[in-house]
Design a protein around this motif. Structure first.
Motif, PDB file in Angstrom:
ATOM      1  N   ALA A 206       0.858  -1.189   0.000  1.00  0.00           N
ATOM      2  CA  ALA A 206       0.000   0.000   0.000  1.00  0.00           C
ATOM      3  C   ALA A 206       0.894   1.240   0.000  1.00  0.00           C
ATOM      4  CB  ALA A 206      -0.888   0.000   1.240  1.00  0.00           C
ATOM      5  N   VAL A 207       0.653   2.153  -0.925  1.00  0.00           N
ATOM      6  CA  VAL A 207       1.559   3.286  -1.126  1.00  0.00           C
ATOM      7  C   VAL A 207       0.839   4.612  -0.878  1.00  0.00           C
ATOM      8  CG1 VAL A 207       3.101   4.458  -2.743  1.00  0.00           C
ATOM      9  CG2 VAL A 207       2.870   1.959  -2.830  1.00  0.00           C
ATOM     10  N   THR A 208       1.494   5.482  -0.122  1.00  0.00           N
ATOM     11  CA  THR A 208       1.056   6.862   0.055  1.00  0.00           C
ATOM     12  C   THR A 208       2.081   7.768  -0.615  1.00  0.00           C
ATOM     13  OG1 THR A 208      -0.050   6.411   2.145  1.00  0.00           O
ATOM     14  CG2 THR A 208       0.546   8.692   1.713  1.00  0.00           C
ATOM     15  N   ILE A 209       1.619   8.641  -1.502  1.00  0.00           N
ATOM     16  CA  ILE A 209       2.494   9.577  -2.210  1.00  0.00           C
ATOM     17  C   ILE A 209       2.174  10.988  -1.726  1.00  0.00           C
ATOM     18  CG2 ILE A 209       3.174  10.517  -4.451  1.00  0.00           C
ATOM     19  CD1 ILE A 209       2.427   7.832  -5.688  1.00  0.00           C
ATOM     20  N   LEU A 210       3.156  11.631  -1.122  1.00  0.00           N
ATOM     21  CA  LEU A 210       2.986  12.978  -0.586  1.00  0.00           C
ATOM     22  C   LEU A 210       3.832  13.971  -1.368  1.00  0.00           C
ATOM     23  CD1 LEU A 210       3.320  12.354   3.281  1.00  0.00           C
ATOM     24  CD2 LEU A 210       1.263  12.252   1.860  1.00  0.00           C
ATOM     25  N   VAL A 211       3.300  15.170  -1.540  1.00  0.00           N
ATOM     26  CA  VAL A 211       4.066  16.256  -2.141  1.00  0.00           C
ATOM     27  C   VAL A 211       3.582  17.559  -1.519  1.00  0.00           C
ATOM     28  CG1 VAL A 211       2.492  16.476  -4.107  1.00  0.00           C
ATOM     29  CG2 VAL A 211       4.838  17.300  -4.317  1.00  0.00           C
ATOM     30  N   GLY A 212       4.509  18.424  -1.136  1.00  0.00           N
ATOM     31  CA  GLY A 212       4.139  19.712  -0.576  1.00  0.00           C
ATOM     32  C   GLY A 212       3.501  20.601  -1.625  1.00  0.00           C
ATOM     33  N   ASP A 213       2.490  21.369  -1.222  1.00  0.00           N
ATOM     34  CA  ASP A 213       1.811  22.193  -2.228  1.00  0.00           C
ATOM     35  C   ASP A 213       2.692  23.327  -2.737  1.00  0.00           C
ATOM     36  OD1 ASP A 213       1.688  23.950  -0.072  1.00  0.00           O
ATOM     37  OD2 ASP A 213      -0.501  24.098  -0.054  1.00  0.00           O
ATOM     38  N   GLN A 214       3.820  23.624  -2.045  1.00  0.00           N
ATOM     39  CA  GLN A 214       4.746  24.650  -2.502  1.00  0.00           C
ATOM     40  C   GLN A 214       5.924  24.073  -3.290  1.00  0.00           C
ATOM     41  OE1 GLN A 214       5.872  26.857   1.027  1.00  0.00           O
ATOM     42  NE2 GLN A 214       3.862  27.798   1.232  1.00  0.00           N
ATOM     43  N   GLU A 215       5.887  22.788  -3.574  1.00  0.00           N
ATOM     44  CA  GLU A 215       6.928  22.184  -4.408  1.00  0.00           C
ATOM     45  C   GLU A 215       6.843  22.738  -5.831  1.00  0.00           C
ATOM     46  OE1 GLU A 215       9.400  20.214  -3.712  1.00  0.00           O
ATOM     47  OE2 GLU A 215       8.840  18.617  -2.319  1.00  0.00           O
ATOM     48  N   THR A 216       7.933  22.643  -6.563  1.00  0.00           N
ATOM     49  CA  THR A 216       7.934  23.066  -7.956  1.00  0.00           C
ATOM     50  C   THR A 216       7.183  22.054  -8.817  1.00  0.00           C
ATOM     51  OG1 THR A 216      10.086  22.003  -8.276  1.00  0.00           O
ATOM     52  CG2 THR A 216      10.084  24.363  -7.725  1.00  0.00           C
ATOM     53  N   GLN A 217       6.817  22.499 -10.018  1.00  0.00           N
ATOM     54  CA  GLN A 217       5.949  21.707 -10.886  1.00  0.00           C
ATOM     55  C   GLN A 217       6.462  20.289 -11.164  1.00  0.00           C
ATOM     56  OE1 GLN A 217       6.298  20.669 -14.255  1.00  0.00           O
ATOM     57  NE2 GLN A 217       4.186  19.884 -14.408  1.00  0.00           N
TER      58      GLN A 217
END
Length: 274
Positions: A206-217
């Motif tokens: 089971a995988v959770t993928i997180l990315v900060g909303d201020q990360e670059t495109q």
């Protein structure tokens, strides 16, 4: 001059302050949590890991492996001890892994090192009270890239129950034209062989993928593309954007219970209890 979307310093104004903070938090963690330090998982000088333990008895408890980032060229396990705060609060043993750095070592060697670290856990964690049937993994940035190689689909089950991937890199080709070119020089062969987007993964993870909303495109695009790939391969995938978070304060949050990233890490570990 256009900023390189992969050069974190160009986009995180307090980069150095955050690094200083996580190093200080890690020093405090090593002074307060029970641990076994500098365990060899291979013969190489960098093939070491640290174990951190929750309070109470140590018998058949969950295990969580963390792999640090730094574009395969900087940082060490000692800088990221603080992640063990969240892991141990979830009742698991934290395994904080080191690996050799580019450009002295190449991608093939580093991938094999993290695989050896996983195998050490499978073979030895029971001696430290851990349950090899309840293993999860997380990684940040380059560490998220490396973590994917621990739950690949092979004839042998991966035995990784859950994975959390934060600010990860899943397509190496764009990095060949980034600020990293003169620093680590990812080759065409490395990009082809070690891009997670081209590989198959164990659908039982089971995988959770997180990315900060201020990360670059590119980080948002790579996260979305990798999630799409995993779903096509039969994975259950959870995607989440972290509010008001960038490439660095998001990973600091992994060691802080009550933050979005910290709570996601606890939930990843809890997945192994089902």
């Amino acid at each position: 001059m256009q900023k390189d979307p992969f050069r974190t310093r160009d986009h995180v104004a307090d980069f150095d302050d955050i690094v200083a903070d996580i190093v200080a938090r890690s020093t405090a963690t090593r002074a307060t949590l029970p641990m076994v330090a500098n365990v060899a998982y291979g013969n190489g000088a960098a093939e070491r890991l640290d174990l951190f333990f929750p309070p109470g008895g140590r018998k058949n408890i969950p295990v969580h492996i963390f792999i640090h980032g730094g574009y395969w060229r900087m940082f060490s396990r000692g800088d990221y001890s603080y992640v063990a705060n969240t892991v141990t609060k979830a009742g698991a043993i934290a395994v904080i892994v080191d690996y050799a750095l580019m450009p002295e070592f190449r991608m093939a060697a580093i991938v094999e090192q993290v695989r050896r670290a996983k195998q050490w856990v499978l073979d030895n964690i029971v001696d430290h009270g851990g349950d090899p049937g309840r293993i999860s993994v997380s990684g940040h940035s380059a560490g998220a890239h490396l973590a994917t190689f621990l739950f690949e689909k092979t004839p042998v089950p991966s035995r990784i129950r859950a994975a959390l991937l934060l600010g990860g890199l899943y397509d190496l080709k764009p990095l060949q034209r980034s600020f990293l070119e003169p620093l680590i020089g990812i080759t065409d062969e490395e990009a082809a062989a070690f891009t997670p987007m081209t590989r198959r993964h164990d659908p039982k993870t089971a995988v959770t993928i997180l990315v900060g909303d201020q990360e670059t495109q590119p980080f948002h695009q790579q996260a979305a593309d990798f999630g799409t790939l995993l779903r096509a391969q039969g994975h259950g995938v959870r995607d989440l954007r972290l509010n008001d978070r960038n490439h660095m304060n998001s990973v600091r949050d992994l060691g802080i219970v009550g933050t979005q990233a910290g709570d996601c890490l606890m939930q990843t570990i809890e997945t192994t209890l089902v």
